[in-house]
Structures are given as C-alpha cells and as structure tokens.
Scaffold this motif. Structure first.
Motif, mmCIF file in Angstrom:
data_model
loop_
_atom_site.group_PDB
_atom_site.id
_atom_site.type_symbol
_atom_site.label_atom_id
_atom_site.label_comp_id
_atom_site.label_asym_id
_atom_site.label_seq_id
_atom_site.Cartn_x
_atom_site.Cartn_y
_atom_site.Cartn_z
ATOM 1 N N TRP A 132 0.831 -1.210 0.000
ATOM 2 C CA TRP A 132 0.000 0.000 0.000
ATOM 3 C C TRP A 132 0.867 1.263 0.000
ATOM 4 N N LYS A 133 1.957 1.250 0.717
ATOM 5 C CA LYS A 133 2.826 2.420 0.838
ATOM 6 C C LYS A 133 3.419 2.826 -0.501
ATOM 7 N N TRP A 134 3.654 1.841 -1.370
ATOM 8 C CA TRP A 134 4.305 2.120 -2.646
ATOM 9 C C TRP A 134 3.309 2.357 -3.777
ATOM 10 N N ARG A 135 2.046 2.136 -3.531
ATOM 11 C CA ARG A 135 1.051 2.334 -4.588
ATOM 12 C C ARG A 135 0.821 3.827 -4.816
ATOM 13 N N PRO A 136 0.781 4.286 -6.060
ATOM 14 C CA PRO A 136 0.649 5.718 -6.329
ATOM 15 C C PRO A 136 -0.785 6.208 -6.158
ATOM 16 N N GLU A 137 -0.930 7.499 -5.919
ATOM 17 C CA GLU A 137 -2.235 8.151 -5.942
ATOM 18 C C GLU A 137 -2.626 8.422 -7.391
#
Length: 458
Positions: free
Chosen positions: A363-368
C-alpha cells in the motif's frame, strides 16, 4: 462431493461446516478466524498492521494447521498470492464487502467478454465521440519547460496484439519481421493526460525528467505482479455423452480444485452461456510459475500467427506447460485426449500481463491518482483506492478518481460521485467473537484429539 458454497452467507454455515473439506472442528476454527479478522481494527498506514494473513491467523491460540492452511487454498487460487504474502488489511477489506452483502457471491457474464462487455463498452465510447486507436504502445513521455506532459510518443505495432502475445513487440520485430525498424508517432498533449496502464508499463515511462518532477512514482518498481495462466478447453460430444451417462453436471459457478498442483480452478462457460452445445471450460492456473521455463507451446497460443511451429499434445507424459496443466486437471475432471477439440484448444500464460498482488506493505508504494505533474493522472487497480483489493471494481474506481481530479482541475461538469461499497464496522463482530470464543477453545481441543488419534493409527 466435498464442496463449500457461498461461503459468506450465514444460511450456508451448517452445510459448509459439514462439507468434509476440513474436519468439523478445523472448519469451525477457520470460520472463527474470519470473524476474528473482521472484528480487528486495522489501518494501512500503521506499521503494526503490516502483517500477512498467515501471520494473523497462525499466531492465534486457537489456530490449527488445517484451519490456517485453508487461507492458502482460497488466496492462491483467487488472487495468485500465498497467505504468508497477502496483506491482512487488504484481505480484511475484501471480506468486509462480502460480509455486508454475501448474496449473490459473484456476478458472471452469460457470454464471451468481448460481445457482452468490451464490445458494448467500445460502441458506447465511440458514440460519445471517443477515438480509439488499437495496436499502439506508449514509448516515452515528453515534458515542457513548465514540467507538464507535452506529448506522448507511441510505437505502432502493426497486426500485433500485446494483450494475447507472449512476446514483446520488440521481440516480434527482431525475430519474425526481419529486424523491422520501429514506427514512432508523437501525439501532442495540450490538456490533462490519464495513464490507465499496468504498473510495469508505467515504470518503463519514468524517465529522469519525470522522476525529477515526481520521485515517488519510482516506488512503483517495488510493486509485484504474477501471471495466471488460463486454458480454453473445448470438449466434444463424446465427453458430453459420457458426462450424461454418469448423471453428472458441471456447475455454472467457479470451481476451486482443492489441493491441486498449480492452484487450479475452472468455470464451465457452456453451463453458464446461452446457446452452448458442447462443453467449454476455462481453466485457470493461479500459480503457473513452476512451469515458466517450459514451452507453451506456441502452436496452442495466439503466437501461432508469428511462430508457426508444429505442436503436439502429450498429456499422459507432460512435456509443455499446456500438457502439465491438463494432466493435473484430468485428476479432477477426467477426460480423454480424443475428446478435445484440438483446433479450439488455446493457452494464455499472460506473460507481460501479470496480475498485481496485494502483498504486505505494498500500500505504501502504490501511487495516488493525482501525481505531482499537474496534468498527469493515473488509473489502474494498483493505484490507491477504497476498494484496495486487486479487481475490476478497484480499477474502475481508480478511473473515476482520475476523471474527478481532471474535472476539478479544469472546472467543468458536475462532480463525479463515487459510491463506496458498504461494510459493517469492526465492532459489529465483537459480540460474535466473544460469544464463540469458548466454542473455539473446544474446537481446538477436538482438533488436537483428532490429530492424536490419527498419529497413533499411522
């Protein structure tokens, strides 16, 4: 037959408890652990919640080897990821949506995806003035002096369908088209740009200029995807007659084959689609990676257009990826090689079109959907969205998010309302969790006694 049906519905609990898939105490403990997970508050941005499904379930005092192992059967076949890698928070979100509305368990098309979904969608978009160009691949992004996207360079891929081929267009040009030079075409961008592409494709577009503007996009390299191979298996009338003689019927629902190699499941399209005559099965191997170094072979893939090599089947003595999957599938659904309609048999290993997985910490690495480049927006199931779990719904929500951001940027049209699925608060499950705790303790003792008896009888 040992089977689980509509697992999330309360009305099916007695049937599933006595299904025989697991012993009664182990199945009860698996169900109790699901309630436990639903009743545990978790957040994606808390380090203490960066745990896998296996870590959550296996560390509970009531856990048994069988009850914890059941998660692996479910997750590996549904999301192509082992329970010891799956984010507990992401899986919890998936369960929450199912617990709020357990019936129906799923929706399915009553025909092929092009005629029932993609075709109508394409026609609708074209009726709204959308221009669709096929056989192009994004090559590079160009930025202007203001740091906005000013153009996209595309490479034209004549007659090449990247959604089916195991080759890249570069490999096709080099190996089958005599080293044909690439045809590049620049499309100028004057307004907003939404990139709705997989994270691997996005990573290839991240030049130094793009990363200087938005360094966080480079974190997409940490995201993981895996292939899920599928086989289109058409069986002739001889198989249908033999099935009828046994008074057997293939169900229209997706069927998960427990304890199968390559994590197999299948759908009987002919039981679901109207107008079907002979048997048509779609077999999915959620973990085909052990077969990754074998030949497909190409004669049974979409690449037979480029690589016209003779291919044969050897199901009894497997030699290829296709052989191995069919050999394993035949343990569960017996068929003879002469019952296969060879001209319709096709394997798609989905190389280059891997499935994004919700592993722990991803989740931390997933982009907005909103990037730091003012006119660049992202869409795809790997983008952060309320659905969280990799699925078609997550991809759609991310697209709606990107469209709303564009609308806000340009100040046009009415707001795009995104309706989030409903889910019960965690506290809803606390009374049930407390009420069933003594029974979980009893089930653990029961399961232990069963193991003790079995070990003495060996």
């Amino acid at each position: 037959m040992t089977e689980l049906v509509n697992f999330g519905a309360p009305s099916t609990i007695p049937q599933n408890l006595l299904s025989g898939v697991l012993s009664v105490p182990d199945m009860f403990l698996y169900m109790y652990s699901v309630i436990d997970l639903l009743g545990t508050p978790m957040k994606q941005d808390r380090y203490r919640d960066l745990i896998s499904v296996n870590a959550f379930a296996a560390t509970k005092p009531y856990a048994t080897e069988a009850s914890v192992g059941m998660y692996d059967e479910y997750l590996a076949k549904t999301f192509a990821i082992a329970s010891y890698l799956t984010s507990a928070k992401s899986f919890q979100t998936f369960l929450e949506y199912g617990a709020y509305c357990p019936t129906p368990l799923y929706w399915a098309l009553i025909g092929d995806s092009f005629n029932k979904f993609l075709g109508p969608l394409k026609s609708k978009l074209e009726s709204l003035g959308v221009k669709i160009n096929f056989n192009y691949q994004a090559h590079t992004l160009q930025l202007n002096q203001d740091g906005n996207i000013s153009g996209v360079c595309f490479e034209r891929c004549k007659g090449f369908d990247p959604s089916l081929s195991e080759f890249t267009w570069r490999q096709v040009r080099r190996d089958f088209l005599g080293g044909q030079a690439p045809e590049l075409e620049l499309v100028n961008i004057e307004g907003p740009l939404i990139l709705a592409i997989p994270h691997e494709a996005l990573s290839k577009l991240l030049s130094a200029a793009v990363l200087n503007r938005n360094p966080q996009l480079g974190e997409c390299e940490k995201l993981v995807s895996v292939p899920m191979a599928s086989i289109h298996l058409h069986l002739n009338r001889r198989f249908s007659q033999r099935l009828g003689a046994m008074h057997a019927v293939l169900p229209p629902e997706p069927v998960v084959l427990l304890n199968s190699n390559f994590k197999l499941s299948f759908v009987s399209n002919s039981s679901l689609w109207t107008g079907s005559t002979n048997t048509y099965l779609n077999i999915v191997a959620s973990d085909s990676r052990p077969l990754g170094n074998l030949s497909a072979p190409s004669g049974f893939t979409a690449d037979r257009v480029w690589n016209q090599q003779p291919s044969t089947l050897s199901i009894d003595h497997p030699m290829t990826t296709l052989d191995h999957i069919l050999h394993e599938f035949r343990r569960f659904v017996p068929f003879e090689q002469n019952e296969i309609e060879i001209e319709l048999l096709e394997l798609d290993r989905n190389s280059g079109r891997e499935l994004f997985i919700n592993d722990v910490g991803s989740w931390k690495w997933r982009p907005e959907s909103q990037t730091k480049i003012r006119n660049l927006f992202l869409a795809g199931d790997f983008c952060k969205n309320d659905i969280d779990v990799v699925c078609l719904e997550g991809a759609v929500v991310s697209g709606l998010q990107a469209a709303e951001l564009v609308r806000q940027r340009d100040g046009i049209g009415a707001p795009i309302r995104i309706v989030a699925p409903k889910r019960h608060p965690h506290s809803t499950f606390w009374p049930l969790k407390i009420l069933l705790a003594p029974y979980a303790a009893g089930a653990k003792v029961w399961s232990f006694c069963n193991e003790l008896i079995e070990s003495r009888n060996r």
